[in-house]
Design an enzyme around this catalytic site. Sequence first.
Site, PDB file in Angstrom:
ATOM      1  N   ASP A  37      37.449  36.713  44.111  1.00 31.01           N
ATOM      2  CA  ASP A  37      37.773  37.939  44.837  1.00 31.01           C
ATOM      3  C   ASP A  37      39.376  37.494  45.256  1.00 31.01           C
ATOM      4  OD1 ASP A  37      37.582  39.625  46.851  1.00 31.01           O
ATOM      5  OD2 ASP A  37      35.814  39.832  46.058  1.00 31.01           O
ATOM      6  N   THR A  41      39.174  43.903  50.205  1.00 31.81           N
ATOM      7  CA  THR A  41      37.541  44.493  51.166  1.00 31.81           C
ATOM      8  C   THR A  41      36.811  43.264  51.529  1.00 31.81           C
ATOM      9  OG1 THR A  41      36.568  45.314  49.758  1.00 31.81           O
ATOM     10  CG2 THR A  41      38.277  46.567  50.584  1.00 31.81           C
ATOM     11  N   GLY A  42      36.911  42.169  50.724  1.00 27.17           N
ATOM     12  CA  GLY A  42      35.702  41.316  50.795  1.00 27.17           C
ATOM     13  C   GLY A  42      36.212  39.969  52.178  1.00 27.17           C
ATOM     14  N   LYS A  95      44.575  50.498  38.810  1.00 29.39           N
ATOM     15  CA  LYS A  95      44.852  49.090  38.071  1.00 29.39           C
ATOM     16  C   LYS A  95      43.559  48.216  38.402  1.00 29.39           C
ATOM     17  CE  LYS A  95      49.943  48.509  38.996  1.00 29.39           C
ATOM     18  NZ  LYS A  95      50.598  47.638  39.606  1.00 29.39           N
ATOM     19  N   THR A  96      43.261  48.180  39.803  1.00 30.26           N
ATOM     20  CA  THR A  96      41.624  47.151  39.889  1.00 30.26           C
ATOM     21  C   THR A  96      40.440  47.438  38.268  1.00 30.26           C
ATOM     22  OG1 THR A  96      41.947  45.866  42.374  1.00 30.26           O
ATOM     23  CG2 THR A  96      40.010  46.613  41.320  1.00 30.26           C
ATOM     24  N   TYR A 149      39.120  56.464  42.017  1.00 25.84           N
ATOM     25  CA  TYR A 149      38.281  55.719  42.030  1.00 25.84           C
ATOM     26  C   TYR A 149      37.192  56.457  41.043  1.00 25.84           C
ATOM     27  CZ  TYR A 149      33.944  54.003  43.565  1.00 25.84           C
ATOM     28  OH  TYR A 149      32.209  52.325  43.937  1.00 25.84           O
ATOM     29  N   TYR A 163      34.428  48.002  23.800  1.00 26.30           N
ATOM     30  CA  TYR A 163      34.393  46.789  23.812  1.00 26.30           C
ATOM     31  C   TYR A 163      33.163  46.547  22.855  1.00 26.30           C
ATOM     32  CZ  TYR A 163      38.834  44.978  26.076  1.00 26.30           C
ATOM     33  OH  TYR A 163      39.999  44.504  26.391  1.00 26.30           O
TER      34      TYR A 163
HETATM   35  P1  NAD Z   1      33.116  45.775  48.243  1.00 26.03           P
HETATM   36  O1  NAD Z   1      34.032  45.885  49.745  1.00 26.03           O
HETATM   37  O2  NAD Z   1      32.522  45.206  49.709  1.00 26.03           O
HETATM   38  O3  NAD Z   1      33.269  44.677  46.885  1.00 26.03           O
HETATM   39  C1  NAD Z   1      33.784  44.890  46.598  1.00 26.03           C
HETATM   40  C2  NAD Z   1      34.875  43.414  46.553  1.00 26.03           C
HETATM   41  O4  NAD Z   1      36.070  43.683  45.467  1.00 26.03           O
HETATM   42  C3  NAD Z   1      35.680  42.757  48.059  1.00 26.03           C
HETATM   43  O5  NAD Z   1      35.720  41.770  48.087  1.00 26.03           O
HETATM   44  C4  NAD Z   1      37.016  42.634  47.512  1.00 26.03           C
HETATM   45  O6  NAD Z   1      37.996  41.931  47.859  1.00 26.03           O
HETATM   46  C5  NAD Z   1      37.152  42.567  46.105  1.00 26.03           C
HETATM   47  N1  NAD Z   1      38.311  42.769  44.935  1.00 26.03           N
HETATM   48  C6  NAD Z   1      38.625  44.027  45.142  1.00 26.03           C
HETATM   49  N2  NAD Z   1      39.537  44.695  44.838  1.00 26.03           N
HETATM   50  C7  NAD Z   1      39.421  43.378  44.031  1.00 26.03           C
HETATM   51  C8  NAD Z   1      40.279  42.559  43.032  1.00 26.03           C
HETATM   52  N3  NAD Z   1      42.133  43.574  42.494  1.00 26.03           N
HETATM   53  N4  NAD Z   1      40.409  41.519  42.902  1.00 26.03           N
HETATM   54  C9  NAD Z   1      38.933  40.713  43.131  1.00 26.03           C
HETATM   55  N5  NAD Z   1      38.794  41.178  44.045  1.00 26.03           N
HETATM   56  C10 NAD Z   1      38.676  42.299  44.228  1.00 26.03           C
HETATM   57  O7  NAD Z   1      32.058  46.829  48.106  1.00 26.03           O
HETATM   58  P2  NAD Z   1      30.564  46.577  47.309  1.00 26.03           P
HETATM   59  O8  NAD Z   1      30.125  47.981  47.973  1.00 26.03           O
HETATM   60  O9  NAD Z   1      30.110  45.217  47.538  1.00 26.03           O
HETATM   61  O10 NAD Z   1      30.787  47.498  46.268  1.00 26.03           O
HETATM   62  C11 NAD Z   1      31.269  46.798  44.649  1.00 26.03           C
HETATM   63  C12 NAD Z   1      31.157  47.373  43.879  1.00 26.03           C
HETATM   64  O11 NAD Z   1      30.390  48.019  43.530  1.00 26.03           O
HETATM   65  C13 NAD Z   1      32.472  47.748  43.229  1.00 26.03           C
HETATM   66  O12 NAD Z   1      32.536  47.970  42.064  1.00 26.03           O
HETATM   67  C14 NAD Z   1      31.876  49.369  44.033  1.00 26.03           C
HETATM   68  O13 NAD Z   1      32.570  50.389  43.115  1.00 26.03           O
HETATM   69  C15 NAD Z   1      30.137  49.409  43.590  1.00 26.03           C
HETATM   70  N6  NAD Z   1      29.847  50.287  43.766  1.00 26.03           N
HETATM   71  C16 NAD Z   1      29.285  50.342  44.959  1.00 26.03           C
HETATM   72  C17 NAD Z   1      27.863  50.820  45.808  1.00 26.03           C
HETATM   73  C18 NAD Z   1      27.799  50.214  47.240  1.00 26.03           C
HETATM   74  O14 NAD Z   1      26.858  51.917  47.966  1.00 26.03           O
HETATM   75  N7  NAD Z   1      28.076  49.562  47.758  1.00 26.03           N
HETATM   76  C19 NAD Z   1      28.412  52.327  45.074  1.00 26.03           C
HETATM   77  C20 NAD Z   1      28.761  52.378  43.801  1.00 26.03           C
HETATM   78  C21 NAD Z   1      29.336  51.384  43.298  1.00 26.03           C
END
Ligand code: NAD
Length: 323
Positions: A37, A41-42, A95-96, A149, A163
Amino acid sequence: MSRARAPRVLIAGGAGFLGSHLCDRYIGMGWDVICVDNFHTGNKNNVRHLLSHPYFELVRHDIVNPYHAEVDLILNFACPASPVHYQSNPIKTMKTSVIGTMNLLGLAKRVGARYGHASTSEVYGDPQEHPQTEAYWGNVNPIGIRSCYDEGKRAAETLCMDYHRMHGIAVRIVRIFNTYGPRMAADDGRVVSNFIVQALKGQDITIYGDGSQTRSFCYVDDLLDGIIALTSQDRVTGPINIGNDKEFTVRELAEKVIHMTGSSSKIIQLPLPQDDPKVRRPNLSLARQHLDFTPQIDLENGLLRTIAYFRDQISDDSSVSRK
Ligand code: NAD
Ligand code: UDP
């Protein structure tokens, strides 16, 4: 005493809301877990309880840069999910989603790992089909403020499938619908955490627009059951919708949260953000058919647990915000 080699999973975004719960689940199933991570946002607090576990490793790393580890499974949950955060640096979000996903798919190819991808209901945009089936191609603005997004996630799905077709990678794509629960950040900006935190602090509850837009809210435990069922089976690649198919207006959610917290907060209306989807509800037929998935926790019960979590967070004055 040594143990036979346990299966090893790399969880990208593992310190986030969903990723940290995944870390718990895989540790509970006896796997070795590498949590990667960049803490955008984590938060380390989400996995602090795992730091001394012998089969857990926490690595500060940004998936936009290549990472190498011998693993059996890669779960890519790294991406800010809240509109506030993914729009704060939209180029980084893209990019992510794209470069980060390519890096992890490349790793899957190199080490022969299975690859699970966190996609989203946002691939359907502001949908003209309701509820949304996986066969629907969506209605997405490619140049708006949500596009970094939505289009990033759509491109990531394309990469997963290419892939898979070109290199035979075992890919699993989950389209996640609005999921909530403990370990969402208090300042995350998504609707459930916003309303609960506002209600508990006695602040105004901020409805964007008139609150008639709908979402279908899934409690985190249900979502994880669906994700693990998908990544553990050998038949289906996806994409597959996982969520809860009970639909509520945002105003209904606000009223429920006020009632359940006993708050004196008032509802106020703020402008509706550009391209905010008017409706969203998953068709779960494929999840039912292939994964035997049915969400178990209704909104009331999920909110009870989430309100209890935020009550603790808010009353814990000693918690230091540090990443
Ligand atoms: P979150 O923001 O709590 O978690 C995302 C995590 O990814 C964070 O810990 C952040 O620090 C890390 N992160 C972001 N960019 C990064 C990078 N470039 N390299 C390494 N770490 C990186 O959000 P979440 O709700 O836990 O979502 C997790 C995943 O699930 C995401 O891909 C999100 O798009 C997907 N998602 C979540 C929901 C939801 O309702 N919670 C809905 C649809 C999709
Ligand atoms: N929303 C709201 N008030 C808030 C946060 C969000 O009314 O404080 C609305 C938002 O406009 C959207 C819905 O709630 O219609 C869900 O927003 P969220 O950011 O949780 O997720 P989205 O589904 O839009 O990605």
